[in-house]
Design an enzyme around this catalytic site. Sequence first.
Site, short mmCIF file in Angstrom:
data_model
loop_
_atom_site.label_atom_id
_atom_site.label_comp_id
_atom_site.label_asym_id
_atom_site.label_seq_id
_atom_site.Cartn_x
_atom_site.Cartn_y
_atom_site.Cartn_z
N ASP A 95 18.16 -102.71 11.74
CA ASP A 95 18.07 -103.99 11.03
C ASP A 95 18.55 -103.86 9.58
O ASP A 95 19.15 -104.79 9.04
CB ASP A 95 16.63 -104.51 11.07
CG ASP A 95 16.24 -105.04 12.44
OD1 ASP A 95 17.10 -105.01 13.34
OD2 ASP A 95 15.09 -105.47 12.62
N GLU B 155 9.07 -101.69 10.21
CA GLU B 155 8.39 -102.21 11.39
C GLU B 155 6.92 -101.84 11.24
O GLU B 155 6.58 -100.79 10.69
CB GLU B 155 8.96 -101.61 12.68
CG GLU B 155 10.42 -101.94 12.95
CD GLU B 155 10.68 -103.42 13.11
OE1 GLU B 155 9.76 -104.15 13.52
OE2 GLU B 155 11.80 -103.86 12.79
N ASP C 42 14.12 -102.05 5.42
CA ASP C 42 13.38 -102.80 6.43
C ASP C 42 12.25 -101.93 6.97
O ASP C 42 12.35 -100.69 6.95
CB ASP C 42 14.30 -103.24 7.58
CG ASP C 42 13.60 -104.16 8.56
OD1 ASP C 42 13.19 -105.26 8.14
OD2 ASP C 42 13.44 -103.79 9.74
N HIS D 118 13.83 -105.04 17.68
CA HIS D 118 13.87 -104.77 16.25
C HIS D 118 13.73 -103.26 16.01
O HIS D 118 12.96 -102.58 16.68
CB HIS D 118 12.73 -105.49 15.53
CG HIS D 118 12.90 -106.97 15.47
ND1 HIS D 118 12.65 -107.70 14.33
CD2 HIS D 118 13.32 -107.86 16.40
CE1 HIS D 118 12.89 -108.98 14.56
NE2 HIS D 118 13.28 -109.10 15.81
N ASP E 93 1.82 -108.42 20.42
CA ASP E 93 2.98 -109.21 19.97
C ASP E 93 3.95 -108.34 19.18
O ASP E 93 5.17 -108.47 19.34
CB ASP E 93 2.51 -110.39 19.11
CG ASP E 93 1.80 -111.46 19.92
OD1 ASP E 93 1.94 -111.44 21.16
OD2 ASP E 93 1.10 -112.30 19.31
N HIS F 160 9.13 -104.65 18.56
CA HIS F 160 9.81 -103.39 18.23
C HIS F 160 9.81 -102.37 19.36
O HIS F 160 10.66 -101.46 19.37
CB HIS F 160 9.23 -102.76 16.95
CG HIS F 160 7.75 -102.54 16.97
ND1 HIS F 160 7.11 -101.68 17.85
CD2 HIS F 160 6.76 -103.07 16.19
CE1 HIS F 160 5.83 -101.67 17.61
NE2 HIS F 160 5.57 -102.52 16.61
#
Length: 238
Positions: free
Chosen positions: A157, A9, A7, A152, A52, A57
């Site tokens: 994750d 970010e 994963d 997140h 956003d 995160h």
Amino acid sequence: MRQIILDTETTGLSAAGGDRILEIGCVELLHRKLTGNNLHFYINPERDSHEDALRVHGITTEFLRDKPKFAAIADELLAYLQGAELVIHNAPFDVGFLNKEFERLGQPPLKSLVANVVDTLVMAKEMYPGKRNSLDALCDRLEVDRSVRDKHGALLDAELLAKVYINLTRGQDALLIDVGDDETEVGTEITFVDLSGIVLPVLQASEEEIVSHQDVLKQMDKSSGGKTVWRNLENNVV
């Protein structure tokens, strides 16, 4: 088989528009068991996150200022991913960002490095059509504890997705059970029970259960590329 649950970010949603990776989390599965050989990086993306994305995160520019740039961690990441099957939720997003980062370094795209990429979002949509299939939704549906997930995070994750993936592919026991030696402890008395006189009832599957079973077989067949035992038998492959 070695699988890497991955994963990322990012600073925003558009790799083509200049957004960058700021965190990578990888969790290793070997023969469907967690190994603990995970990989995690915070990365200086050399730009600020969109508002956003920052709300999602919570990783600030100040926190990332002294972290390594992607070029500094690329070789270690490439070596770790080499030859593995990647398992990613909404794979085109993460793969697109990784490919863009590799492109900046003159490296080939990810598909030339790994064995395969499995998209758990695609799997979930096929198994649960018409339902929400975000990571949070799948955790709730499959009873994976996500209580520690406030915002997140790539490694967190990836850890959650590993448990979701095991559940999606009906192999969760391999994640939870570590079979040790079969030796019986000294002094343990074994009692044998005669079960020859017991007649077990035969419960017929309902139509709904049969349909559900066929759906599971179809998903397993698709995941194996049509190499399941029953498919080979149907095709008279020995």
